[in-house]
Motif scaffolding. Structure first.
Motif, PDB file in Angstrom:
ATOM      1  N   VAL A   1       0.730  -1.199   0.093  1.00  0.00           N
ATOM      2  CA  VAL A   1      -0.039  -0.001  -0.070  1.00  0.00           C
ATOM      3  C   VAL A   1       0.921   1.193   0.071  1.00  0.00           C
ATOM      4  O   VAL A   1       1.831   1.307   0.644  1.00  0.00           O
TER       5      VAL A   1
ATOM      6  N   TYR B   1      -9.106   8.090   5.594  1.00  0.00           N
ATOM      7  CA  TYR B   1      -9.283   6.804   4.470  1.00  0.00           C
ATOM      8  C   TYR B   1      -8.066   5.914   5.014  1.00  0.00           C
ATOM      9  O   TYR B   1      -8.243   4.785   4.900  1.00  0.00           O
ATOM     10  N   ILE B   2      -7.018   6.450   4.502  1.00  0.00           N
ATOM     11  CA  ILE B   2      -5.707   5.619   4.452  1.00  0.00           C
ATOM     12  C   ILE B   2      -5.554   4.729   5.764  1.00  0.00           C
ATOM     13  O   ILE B   2      -5.405   3.547   5.654  1.00  0.00           O
TER      14      ILE B   2
ATOM     15  N   THR C   1      -8.661   2.090   6.502  1.00  0.00           N
ATOM     16  CA  THR C   1      -8.524   1.131   5.378  1.00  0.00           C
ATOM     17  C   THR C   1      -7.487   0.070   5.654  1.00  0.00           C
ATOM     18  O   THR C   1      -7.670  -1.116   5.902  1.00  0.00           O
TER      19      THR C   1
ATOM     20  N   PHE D   1      -2.402  -1.811  -3.371  1.00  0.00           N
ATOM     21  CA  PHE D   1      -3.478  -1.242  -3.153  1.00  0.00           C
ATOM     22  C   PHE D   1      -3.033   0.538  -3.291  1.00  0.00           C
ATOM     23  O   PHE D   1      -2.342   0.780  -2.206  1.00  0.00           O
TER      24      PHE D   1
ATOM     25  N   PRO E   1      -4.549   4.017  -2.170  1.00  0.00           N
ATOM     26  CA  PRO E   1      -5.680   4.380  -1.706  1.00  0.00           C
ATOM     27  C   PRO E   1      -6.024   5.901  -1.862  1.00  0.00           C
ATOM     28  O   PRO E   1      -7.096   6.422  -1.419  1.00  0.00           O
TER      29      PRO E   1
ATOM     30  N   THR F   1      -8.297   3.495  -5.067  1.00  0.00           N
ATOM     31  CA  THR F   1      -9.614   4.290  -4.626  1.00  0.00           C
ATOM     32  C   THR F   1      -9.374   5.643  -5.319  1.00  0.00           C
ATOM     33  O   THR F   1      -8.449   6.184  -4.973  1.00  0.00           O
TER      34      THR F   1
ATOM     35  N   HIS G   1     -11.352   9.335  -5.034  1.00  0.00           N
ATOM     36  CA  HIS G   1     -12.228  10.079  -3.863  1.00  0.00           C
ATOM     37  C   HIS G   1     -12.983  10.846  -4.312  1.00  0.00           C
ATOM     38  O   HIS G   1     -14.404  11.183  -3.964  1.00  0.00           O
TER      39      HIS G   1
ATOM     40  N   ASN H   1     -17.204   4.675   2.179  1.00  0.00           N
ATOM     41  CA  ASN H   1     -16.375   4.718   3.429  1.00  0.00           C
ATOM     42  C   ASN H   1     -16.944   4.336   4.687  1.00  0.00           C
ATOM     43  O   ASN H   1     -18.112   4.135   4.496  1.00  0.00           O
TER      44      ASN H   1
ATOM     45  N   TRP I   1     -15.740   0.463   8.283  1.00  0.00           N
ATOM     46  CA  TRP I   1     -14.588   0.239   7.525  1.00  0.00           C
ATOM     47  C   TRP I   1     -14.148  -1.343   7.327  1.00  0.00           C
ATOM     48  O   TRP I   1     -13.322  -1.561   6.573  1.00  0.00           O
TER      49      TRP I   1
ATOM     50  N   HIS J   1     -15.586  -2.351   4.151  1.00  0.00           N
ATOM     51  CA  HIS J   1     -14.874  -1.646   3.135  1.00  0.00           C
ATOM     52  C   HIS J   1     -13.600  -2.561   2.732  1.00  0.00           C
ATOM     53  O   HIS J   1     -13.150  -2.582   1.546  1.00  0.00           O
TER      54      HIS J   1
ATOM     55  N   ILE K   1     -12.505  -4.919  -0.628  1.00  0.00           N
ATOM     56  CA  ILE K   1     -11.186  -4.821  -1.376  1.00  0.00           C
ATOM     57  C   ILE K   1     -10.679  -6.115  -1.455  1.00  0.00           C
ATOM     58  O   ILE K   1      -9.972  -6.469  -2.732  1.00  0.00           O
TER      59      ILE K   1
END
Length: 372
Positions: free
Chosen positions: A6, A21-22, A25, A89, A91, A108, A110, A170, A358, A361, A365
Motif C-alpha cells: 500500500v 481513509y488511508i 482502510t 492497493f 488508496p 481508490t 475519492h 467509506n 471500515w 470496506h 477490497i
C-alpha cells in the motif's frame, strides 16, 4: 492471508479526509492480511492505527515536496513492489498513480470536485488531473469509487467504463465514534468553548469548503441565537485559508466564531457529541466522512444540496442552498426551533450510519482481488 503493498506517501500529515481513509482502510486490511505500507519518515508518529500485521517501508522526508513526491511515486516507487505481494492497493488514486504497475492493482478514487468548483486549484494541478491522471488510470482494472456520485463523475469526466468502477462506501470508526471520549470539561477549557455551538469539521480551504457562506449565515442569525451558540470550525488550514480568517477578523461576531484548527481523533467524538447542530456547506464532496461521524455521535446534520452529500444525507439531513447564506440561515433556524425534528434526525442518522463500516470496506477490497 494476503500480502498487500500500500502506498501512503500522500498521507497529508494525518490531517485530512484522505489520511483518515488511508489509516482506517490499512488498519482493517491488516486484521487478516500482511500489509506493507510505503510512508514518509515524518508520518510514523502521525499514523496512529498501528497493528502487528502492518510493516512500514519508510522514505526520506525530502519527498514531502509535492512535486518530488509525485515524480517519485510515478516513476520510482513501482520498483519497490516485488512479485512476492499478492496485489497493490493505491488508496489515493486521485493524487498518486504510477507510470506502470508491476502487479495487480486496486485503486481508490475519492472525488472530482475540481471539475465542479471554480478556481479550486491552479492551472498546473488542473492539467495533471484532467490530462495525466486518466492516462495512468487506464491499466488499472479495479477502481473503487467512495460514492455513486464519484463513480458518475469518473464516467463523465474520464470516460471510464462503468464496469471498472466499483462503489465501496467509506466507513466510520465505530470504536471511536460511539460515545464521547475523555473529559469534555477539560476539552472545553483547553479549546475555550464557553457556550453551546454549531459545528463544521473540514479543512479550512477557500473556496471549495464554503466557509464564508456559512459564516455569513451565522452573522445573519438573530442576536438571541448567537448569544446562546458559537460557530465552531475544526480543521487544518489549507489553500487560501487566510481569506476565511481575514473575514472572521473583520466580523462583528468574531468573538463567537471559533477556529480550533486540527484536532486529534480522540478529541473529535466529544466535540461532535456536544454540538447542537453539524452544518456541512461544502460546494462539493466525494463522500464527506464528517457527515457520518456526526450521525454516529447523535447530532442533527444540515447539508448543502449537492454531490455525495445528497446521497449520504438522504432521508436524514436537512438540506439548504449552499450558494445562499439566507438559505443556510433559514435551515439553521428551522431545525433549531423544532426539537422533535432534531430527535427524528438523530434517530434516522443512527440507523443510516450502520451502513458505513471500515471492516466491510476492507473486506470488499479483498473480494475485488479474489474475483479479478
Amino acid at each position: 492471508m494476503k500480502k498487500i503493498f500500500v502506498s501512503a506517501l500522500a498521507f497529508d500529515d494525518g490531517k485530512s479526509g484522505i489520511s483518515n481513509y488511508i489509516e482506517n482502510t490499512i488498519y482493517n486490511l491488516a486484521q487478516d492480511n500482511k500489509v506493507s505500507v510505503a510512508l514518509l519518515e515524518k508520518d510514523m508518529d502521525n499514523f496512529k492505527r498501528k497493528h502487528k500485521n502492518i510493516h512500514f517501508i519508510l522514505f526520506p522526508n525530502i519527498l514531502k515536496s509535492s512535486i518530488l513526491n509525485l515524480i517519485f511515486h510515478m516513476f520510482f516507487l513501482p520498483f519497490y513492489v516485488n512479485k512476492d505481494y499478492d496485489f497493490m492497493f493505491l488508496p489515493a488514486a486521485n493524487r498518486r498513480l504510477m507510470a506502470f504497475y508491476p502487479i495487480f492493482t486496486i485503486a481508490t478514487f475519492h472525488d472530482l470536485s475540481q471539475f465542479n468548483v471554480s478556481n479550486k486549484y491552479d492551472f498546473f494541478r488542473m492539467f495533471y488531473i484532467k490530462h495525466i491522471i486518466p492516462i495512468f488510470l487506464k491499466p488499472i482494472k479495479k477502481i473503487i469509487a467512495v460514492s455513486n456520485n464519484t463513480k458518475l463523475d469518473m464516467e463523465k469526466h474520464f470516460n471510464i467504463d462503468s464496469q471498472r468502477i466499483i462503489v465501496n462506501y467509506n466507513g466510520v470508526d465505530k470504536e471511536l465514534f460511539h460515545s464521547p471520549k475523555g473529559d469534555f470539561e477539560k476539552i472545553k477549557e483547553k479549546l475555550s468553548l464557553n457556550k453551546k455551538y454549531f459545528l463544521y469539521v473540514s479543512r479550512l480551504e477557500h473556496p471549495g469548503k464554503n466557509h464564508l457562506n456559512l459564516i455569513k449565515a451565522y452573522e445573519a442569525l438573530p442576536l438571541e441565537i448567537k448569544d446562546e451558540y458559537d460557530l465552531v470550525l475544526v480543521g487544518n488550514q489549507k489553500e487560501n485559508s487566510h481569506v476565511i480568517i481575514d473575514h472572521i477578523q473583520n466580523s462583528k461576531d468574531k468573538e463567537s466564531i471559533k477556529i480550533l484548527g486540527f484536532l486529534e481523533n480522540e478529541e473529535l467524538p466529544s466535540i461532535f457529541y456536544n454540538a447542537k447542530l453539524f452544518i456541512f456547506p461544502s460546494y462539493y464532496e466525494g463522500f464527506g466522512i464528517p457527515l457520518i461521524e456526526a450521525m454516529a455521535m447523535k447530532v442533527p446534520t444540515l447539508c448543502a444540496s449537492n454531490s455525495s452529500l445528497l446521497e449520504i444525507g438522504k432521508d436524514v439531513s436537512a438540506f439548504f442552498d449552499e450558494y445562499s447564506p439566507l438559505s443556510i440561515k433559514n435551515c439553521i433556524e428551522e431545525v433549531l426551533s423544532d426539537e422533535s425534528k432534531q430527535e427524528e434526525m438523530v434517530a434516522k442518522g443512527l440507523v443510516e450510519v450502520k451502513k458505513y463500516d471500515w471492516s466491510y470496506h476492507a473486506n470488499k477490497i479483498i473480494e475485488l482481488y479474489k474475483t479479478r
